[in-house]
Write a protein that holds these residues in place. Structure first.
Motif, mmCIF file in Angstrom:
data_model
loop_
_atom_site.group_PDB
_atom_site.id
_atom_site.type_symbol
_atom_site.label_atom_id
_atom_site.label_comp_id
_atom_site.label_asym_id
_atom_site.label_seq_id
_atom_site.Cartn_x
_atom_site.Cartn_y
_atom_site.Cartn_z
ATOM 1 N N ARG A 105 0.849 -1.197 0.000
ATOM 2 C CA ARG A 105 0.000 0.000 0.000
ATOM 3 C C ARG A 105 0.878 1.238 0.000
ATOM 4 N NH1 ARG A 105 -1.094 2.011 5.177
ATOM 5 N NH2 ARG A 105 -0.040 0.885 6.807
ATOM 6 N N GLN A 106 0.261 2.393 -0.034
ATOM 7 C CA GLN A 106 0.933 3.688 -0.029
ATOM 8 C C GLN A 106 1.878 3.849 -1.223
ATOM 9 O OE1 GLN A 106 1.997 5.504 3.765
ATOM 10 N NE2 GLN A 106 1.578 3.522 4.737
ATOM 11 N N PHE A 107 1.417 3.449 -2.391
ATOM 12 C CA PHE A 107 2.242 3.528 -3.598
ATOM 13 C C PHE A 107 2.628 4.974 -3.905
ATOM 14 C CE2 PHE A 107 -0.465 -0.285 -4.343
ATOM 15 C CZ PHE A 107 0.557 -1.223 -4.247
ATOM 16 N N THR A 108 3.934 5.187 -4.093
ATOM 17 C CA THR A 108 4.473 6.513 -4.368
ATOM 18 C C THR A 108 5.554 6.382 -5.440
ATOM 19 O OG1 THR A 108 4.085 7.114 -2.056
ATOM 20 C CG2 THR A 108 5.533 8.550 -3.325
ATOM 21 N N VAL A 109 5.399 7.114 -6.530
ATOM 22 C CA VAL A 109 6.345 7.038 -7.650
ATOM 23 C C VAL A 109 7.385 8.141 -7.526
ATOM 24 C CG1 VAL A 109 6.587 7.200 -10.153
ATOM 25 C CG2 VAL A 109 4.594 6.031 -9.162
ATOM 26 N N ARG A 110 8.651 7.752 -7.650
ATOM 27 C CA ARG A 110 9.767 8.700 -7.723
ATOM 28 C C ARG A 110 10.633 8.291 -8.911
ATOM 29 N NH1 ARG A 110 14.655 8.626 -3.809
ATOM 30 N NH2 ARG A 110 15.646 7.725 -5.615
ATOM 31 N N GLY A 111 10.501 9.011 -10.010
ATOM 32 C CA GLY A 111 11.273 8.697 -11.214
ATOM 33 C C GLY A 111 10.958 7.305 -11.737
ATOM 34 N N LEU A 156 6.500 12.542 -1.372
ATOM 35 C CA LEU A 156 7.591 12.940 -2.239
ATOM 36 C C LEU A 156 7.675 14.467 -2.269
ATOM 37 C CD1 LEU A 156 9.699 11.712 -4.149
ATOM 38 C CD2 LEU A 156 8.045 12.030 -5.997
ATOM 39 N N VAL A 157 8.846 14.995 -1.930
ATOM 40 C CA VAL A 157 9.111 16.426 -2.006
ATOM 41 C C VAL A 157 10.344 16.585 -2.890
ATOM 42 C CG1 VAL A 157 9.696 18.530 -0.757
ATOM 43 C CG2 VAL A 157 8.162 16.851 0.293
ATOM 44 N N GLY A 158 10.128 17.129 -4.083
ATOM 45 C CA GLY A 158 11.219 17.186 -5.047
ATOM 46 C C GLY A 158 11.624 15.771 -5.404
ATOM 47 N N ASP A 159 12.879 15.435 -5.168
ATOM 48 C CA ASP A 159 13.399 14.093 -5.446
ATOM 49 C C ASP A 159 13.539 13.250 -4.183
ATOM 50 O OD1 ASP A 159 13.677 13.330 -8.010
ATOM 51 O OD2 ASP A 159 15.823 13.712 -8.164
#
Length: 171
Positions: A105-111, A156-159
């Motif tokens: 859960r809590q899927f978060t995409v970074r690049g 996600l904040v910036g990178d």
């Protein structure tokens, strides 16, 4: 759908369709897609045949696919992906083998990385990452060696990915 409705939830737009979880009264809660018309609203895949369904949730667009958590009735809730057809709908990784499931859960995409929380038999509830392949799906770190770190609030904040967790020493 039954007399109480189809319970559509988790709507997410991807390419030319909206994907969501719904119950048609036969398949249980499963993955559907719609182009906005009755004729263009179809079941993507019946992942857990029967009246309960796979209960797909947590939809997120990542790379060339839509990722989500679902229970196929054999593996428990695990990480899945689809490109919108039955043939392209598949489990990415069996993180917690057996019927228990990893509960991603809590899927978060970074690049080019998908971060999420999941449970595994060795590390408990920890922070995970995936590049969309089974080999590229792994625990980031065992933050709490003797228990669950229970990461929450992935942001996600910036990178930079921020989250809260309990390392067993600092709370």
């Amino acid at each position: 759908a039954g007399p109480l409705g189809s319970y559509p939830s988790g709507l997410v737009r991807w390419k030319e369709h909206v994907y969501f979880s719904a119950n048609d009264g036969t398949h249980g809660l499963e993955l559907w897609r719609s182009d906005g018309t009755a004729a263009g609203t179809t079941l993507v895949a019946d992942l857990q045949p029967g009246p309960e369904g796979a209960l797909p949730n947590g939809f997120v667009v990542f790379g060339d696919a839509l990722y989500f958590s679902a229970d196929d009735g054999r593996h428990g809730f695990e990480l899945w992906r689809t490109q919108g057809t039955p043939a392209t709908t598949q489990m990415v990784a069996d993180i917690y083998p057996g019927a228990q499931g990893a509960m991603p859960r809590q899927f978060t995409v970074r690049g080019d990385t998908l971060f999420f929380t999941a449970v595994d038999p060795e590390g408990g509830t920890e922070l995970w990452r995936s590049d969309g392949t089974a080999a590229g799906t792994q625990r980031v770190k065992d933050i709490r060696a003797n228990g669950d770190a229970s990461p929450e609030a992935l942001t996600l904040v910036g990178d930079t990915l921020f989250f809260t967790a309990d390392d067993g020493e600092h709370g």
